[in-house]
Design a protein around this motif. Structure first.
Motif, PDB file in Angstrom:
ATOM      1  N   ASP A   1       2.912  10.362  41.015  1.00 43.61           N
ATOM      2  CA  ASP A   1       2.286   9.827  39.809  1.00 43.61           C
ATOM      3  C   ASP A   1       3.289   9.216  38.829  1.00 43.61           C
ATOM      4  O   ASP A   1       2.925   8.816  37.722  1.00 43.61           O
ATOM      5  CB  ASP A   1       1.435  10.891  39.119  1.00 43.61           C
ATOM      6  N   ALA A   2       4.544   9.093  39.230  1.00 48.18           N
ATOM      7  CA  ALA A   2       5.551   8.427  38.392  1.00 48.18           C
ATOM      8  C   ALA A   2       5.253   6.928  38.360  1.00 48.18           C
ATOM      9  O   ALA A   2       4.763   6.360  39.344  1.00 48.18           O
ATOM     10  CB  ALA A   2       6.949   8.669  38.950  1.00 48.18           C
ATOM     11  N   SER A   3       5.574   6.303  37.246  1.00 43.16           N
ATOM     12  CA  SER A   3       5.392   4.857  37.161  1.00 43.16           C
ATOM     13  C   SER A   3       6.512   4.148  37.919  1.00 43.16           C
ATOM     14  O   SER A   3       7.562   4.738  38.198  1.00 43.16           O
ATOM     15  CB  SER A   3       5.408   4.410  35.692  1.00 43.16           C
ATOM     16  N   LEU A   4       6.285   2.886  38.237  1.00 39.39           N
ATOM     17  CA  LEU A   4       7.327   2.099  38.894  1.00 39.39           C
ATOM     18  C   LEU A   4       8.542   1.965  37.988  1.00 39.39           C
ATOM     19  O   LEU A   4       9.679   1.951  38.461  1.00 39.39           O
ATOM     20  CB  LEU A   4       6.801   0.730  39.301  1.00 39.39           C
ATOM     21  N   GLU A   5       8.302   1.899  36.683  1.00 44.71           N
ATOM     22  CA  GLU A   5       9.409   1.825  35.733  1.00 44.71           C
ATOM     23  C   GLU A   5      10.258   3.095  35.786  1.00 44.71           C
ATOM     24  O   GLU A   5      11.488   3.043  35.721  1.00 44.71           O
ATOM     25  CB  GLU A   5       8.888   1.599  34.310  1.00 44.71           C
TER      26      GLU A   5
ATOM     27  N   ALA B   1      10.565   5.114  38.394  1.00 44.05           N
ATOM     28  CA  ALA B   1      11.291   5.086  39.667  1.00 44.05           C
ATOM     29  C   ALA B   1      12.482   4.139  39.575  1.00 44.05           C
ATOM     30  O   ALA B   1      13.582   4.460  40.044  1.00 44.05           O
ATOM     31  CB  ALA B   1      10.360   4.675  40.802  1.00 44.05           C
ATOM     32  N   ASP B   2      12.283   2.993  38.966  1.00 48.87           N
ATOM     33  CA  ASP B   2      13.363   2.027  38.794  1.00 48.87           C
ATOM     34  C   ASP B   2      14.485   2.630  37.952  1.00 48.87           C
ATOM     35  O   ASP B   2      15.672   2.486  38.277  1.00 48.87           O
ATOM     36  CB  ASP B   2      12.834   0.753  38.154  1.00 48.87           C
ATOM     37  N   PHE B   3      14.133   3.342  36.889  1.00 51.40           N
ATOM     38  CA  PHE B   3      15.137   3.987  36.046  1.00 51.40           C
ATOM     39  C   PHE B   3      15.940   5.008  36.848  1.00 51.40           C
ATOM     40  O   PHE B   3      17.165   5.060  36.752  1.00 51.40           O
ATOM     41  CB  PHE B   3      14.482   4.665  34.837  1.00 51.40           C
ATOM     42  N   VAL B   4      15.262   5.813  37.641  1.00 51.11           N
ATOM     43  CA  VAL B   4      15.954   6.822  38.461  1.00 51.11           C
ATOM     44  C   VAL B   4      16.907   6.135  39.433  1.00 51.11           C
ATOM     45  O   VAL B   4      18.071   6.535  39.567  1.00 51.11           O
ATOM     46  CB  VAL B   4      14.949   7.713  39.214  1.00 51.11           C
ATOM     47  N   LEU B   5      16.444   5.105  40.098  1.00 50.26           N
ATOM     48  CA  LEU B   5      17.286   4.391  41.064  1.00 50.26           C
ATOM     49  C   LEU B   5      18.518   3.804  40.387  1.00 50.26           C
ATOM     50  O   LEU B   5      19.636   3.939  40.887  1.00 50.26           O
ATOM     51  CB  LEU B   5      16.493   3.296  41.765  1.00 50.26           C
ATOM     52  N   ARG B   6      18.325   3.182  39.251  1.00 52.57           N
ATOM     53  CA  ARG B   6      19.449   2.533  38.565  1.00 52.57           C
ATOM     54  C   ARG B   6      20.391   3.547  37.918  1.00 52.57           C
ATOM     55  O   ARG B   6      21.612   3.390  37.985  1.00 52.57           O
ATOM     56  CB  ARG B   6      18.947   1.554  37.517  1.00 52.57           C
ATOM     57  N   SER B   7      19.846   4.573  37.299  1.00 55.37           N
ATOM     58  CA  SER B   7      20.692   5.527  36.571  1.00 55.37           C
ATOM     59  C   SER B   7      21.490   6.433  37.502  1.00 55.37           C
ATOM     60  O   SER B   7      22.552   6.925  37.127  1.00 55.37           O
ATOM     61  CB  SER B   7      19.864   6.362  35.608  1.00 55.37           C
ATOM     62  N   THR B   8      20.987   6.649  38.709  1.00 59.93           N
ATOM     63  CA  THR B   8      21.711   7.488  39.660  1.00 59.93           C
ATOM     64  C   THR B   8      22.520   6.666  40.651  1.00 59.93           C
ATOM     65  O   THR B   8      23.267   7.222  41.447  1.00 59.93           O
ATOM     66  CB  THR B   8      20.746   8.396  40.442  1.00 59.93           C
ATOM     67  N   MET B   9      22.346   5.348  40.602  1.00 55.67           N
ATOM     68  CA  MET B   9      23.044   4.416  41.486  1.00 55.67           C
ATOM     69  C   MET B   9      22.805   4.734  42.960  1.00 55.67           C
ATOM     70  O   MET B   9      23.712   4.675  43.787  1.00 55.67           O
ATOM     71  CB  MET B   9      24.538   4.380  41.150  1.00 55.67           C
ATOM     72  N   ILE B  10      21.552   5.087  43.271  1.00 57.71           N
ATOM     73  CA  ILE B  10      21.164   5.291  44.658  1.00 57.71           C
ATOM     74  C   ILE B  10      20.190   4.185  45.041  1.00 57.71           C
ATOM     75  O   ILE B  10      19.582   3.560  44.183  1.00 57.71           O
ATOM     76  CB  ILE B  10      20.538   6.695  44.892  1.00 57.71           C
ATOM     77  N   THR B  11      20.042   3.938  46.324  1.00 56.25           N
ATOM     78  CA  THR B  11      19.199   2.820  46.767  1.00 56.25           C
ATOM     79  C   THR B  11      17.796   3.237  47.165  1.00 56.25           C
ATOM     80  O   THR B  11      16.941   2.391  47.355  1.00 56.25           O
ATOM     81  CB  THR B  11      19.853   2.081  47.946  1.00 56.25           C
TER      82      THR B  11
ATOM     83  N   VAL C   1       6.314  12.797  50.650  1.00 57.99           N
ATOM     84  CA  VAL C   1       5.248  11.902  51.090  1.00 57.99           C
ATOM     85  C   VAL C   1       5.749  10.487  51.360  1.00 57.99           C
ATOM     86  O   VAL C   1       5.030   9.662  51.908  1.00 57.99           O
ATOM     87  CB  VAL C   1       4.068  11.858  50.083  1.00 57.99           C
ATOM     88  N   GLY C   2       6.996  10.207  50.973  1.00 57.56           N
ATOM     89  CA  GLY C   2       7.539   8.874  51.205  1.00 57.56           C
ATOM     90  C   GLY C   2       8.867   8.692  50.520  1.00 57.56           C
ATOM     91  O   GLY C   2       9.454   9.633  49.997  1.00 57.56           O
ATOM     92  N   VAL C   3       9.323   7.445  50.519  1.00 55.93           N
ATOM     93  CA  VAL C   3      10.575   7.060  49.881  1.00 55.93           C
ATOM     94  C   VAL C   3      10.328   5.729  49.197  1.00 55.93           C
ATOM     95  O   VAL C   3       9.649   4.858  49.750  1.00 55.93           O
ATOM     96  CB  VAL C   3      11.710   6.904  50.923  1.00 55.93           C
ATOM     97  N   ILE C   4      10.859   5.553  47.990  1.00 57.35           N
ATOM     98  CA  ILE C   4      10.782   4.257  47.323  1.00 57.35           C
ATOM     99  C   ILE C   4      12.198   3.731  47.155  1.00 57.35           C
ATOM    100  O   ILE C   4      13.119   4.488  46.845  1.00 57.35           O
ATOM    101  CB  ILE C   4      10.016   4.317  45.984  1.00 57.35           C
TER     102      ILE C   4
END
Length: 82
Positions: A22-26, A28-38, A50-53
């Motif tokens: 139920d997280a927003s795409l924003e 998820a984008d913040f998590v990806l960018r702030s942790t520098m993971i792909t 349940v998946g990977v984004i």
């Protein structure tokens, strides 16, 4: 002397950063960018995978080029639904 081949368990992240379904795409984008993971695992309310984004998923969504949500796992791996 036999050298032990490293296993995934030897190098994996044991407590990965995750987002919930139920997280927003924003978010998820913040998590990806702030942790520098792909890619970040997506879990349900019970914490089950349940998946990977990925960054690629977000870019595809933004440009209207969604990939199929179910893809064949690479050789040597299994999907979370098996």
């Amino acid at each position: 002397m036999t050298t032990k081949r490293p296993l995934v368990a030897d190098v994996m992240t044991r407590r990965p950063t995750v987002v919930t379904v139920d997280a927003s795409l924003e978010e998820a984008d913040f998590v990806l960018r702030s942790t520098m993971i792909t890619g970040v695992p997506v879990v349900d309310v019970d914490g089950a995978l349940v998946g990977v984004i990925t960054h690629a998923d977000l870019i595809a969504y933004r440009f209207g080029h969604l990939r199929p949500s179910v893809e064949a796992p690479p050789t040597g791996s299994t999907s979370a639904t098996e």
